[in-house]
Design a protein around this motif. Sequence first.
Motif, PDB file in Angstrom:
ATOM      1  N   PHE A  28      -5.302   1.975  -0.019  1.00 31.15           N
ATOM      2  CA  PHE A  28      -4.797   1.627  -1.343  1.00 31.15           C
ATOM      3  C   PHE A  28      -5.905   1.788  -2.374  1.00 31.15           C
ATOM      4  N   PRO A  29      -5.572   2.281  -3.561  1.00 29.12           N
ATOM      5  CA  PRO A  29      -6.596   2.497  -4.584  1.00 29.12           C
ATOM      6  C   PRO A  29      -6.875   1.270  -5.449  1.00 29.12           C
ATOM      7  N   TYR A  30      -6.641   0.091  -4.917  1.00 30.72           N
ATOM      8  CA  TYR A  30      -6.879  -1.148  -5.659  1.00 30.72           C
ATOM      9  C   TYR A  30      -8.364  -1.523  -5.574  1.00 30.72           C
ATOM     10  N   ALA A  81       7.801   3.282  -3.626  1.00 30.13           N
ATOM     11  CA  ALA A  81       7.618   2.070  -2.829  1.00 30.13           C
ATOM     12  C   ALA A  81       6.225   2.085  -2.221  1.00 30.13           C
ATOM     13  N   SER A  82       5.768   0.904  -1.854  1.00 32.15           N
ATOM     14  CA  SER A  82       4.497   0.731  -1.141  1.00 32.15           C
ATOM     15  C   SER A  82       4.734  -0.285  -0.038  1.00 32.15           C
ATOM     16  N   TYR A  83       3.974  -0.146   1.026  1.00 33.55           N
ATOM     17  CA  TYR A  83       4.190  -0.975   2.212  1.00 33.55           C
ATOM     18  C   TYR A  83       2.867  -1.483   2.758  1.00 33.55           C
ATOM     19  N   ASN A 117       3.308   8.545  -4.826  1.00 35.61           N
ATOM     20  CA  ASN A 117       2.349   9.253  -5.666  1.00 35.61           C
ATOM     21  C   ASN A 117       0.966   9.380  -5.063  1.00 35.61           C
ATOM     22  N   ALA A 118       0.629   8.537  -4.098  1.00 34.79           N
ATOM     23  CA  ALA A 118      -0.764   8.493  -3.660  1.00 34.79           C
ATOM     24  C   ALA A 118      -0.867   8.052  -2.207  1.00 34.79           C
ATOM     25  N   VAL A 119      -0.493   8.931  -1.286  1.00 33.90           N
ATOM     26  CA  VAL A 119      -0.641   8.643   0.133  1.00 33.90           C
ATOM     27  C   VAL A 119      -1.966   9.263   0.585  1.00 33.90           C
TER      28      VAL A 119
END
Length: 162
Positions: A28-30, A81-83, A117-119
């Motif tokens: 994740f880009p957090y 979605a994100s998981y 968008n960002a896998v």
Amino acid sequence: MLIRDASAQDWAGVWPFFRAIVAAGETFPYALDLDSDAGRAIWYVDAPNRTVVALDDDGTVVGTAKMNNNRDGNGAHVASASYMVDPAHAGRGIGRALCEHSLDWAREAGFRAMQFNAVVETNVHAVKLYRSLGFAVVGTVPESFRHPREGYVGLHVMHRYL
């Protein structure tokens, strides 16, 4: 396993694995040092979007997903979605169940497609899962994610029609 809308009280079960996954910096880009309030603000989305939790038979939170429109305005017909799955419960089909749940939600909500968008391209388990559910890599943005071990790697944009 039960998948249901997340409540404010569920955050206590989500936060430990959310924090660990984000701090690992692999998927994740957090910001790696998010605190609980900042994490909750990112993950818990307002209706008509949804945040859900997956519970095991004992009522323990073992996974979570957030589902939303990918863009506003003229892009609002595409869902995203994100998981996250608690690593202690990986390999039990929780991610697949959450992804299938989000696809059903998007279909029922009238979206035409779902797009991620960002896998992170090195997240091979996620890429394999998404491909098995009909997603295709429609592009890869090179070196747009700084992986803690692999260095600069690409982010896939993945898409499927509903």
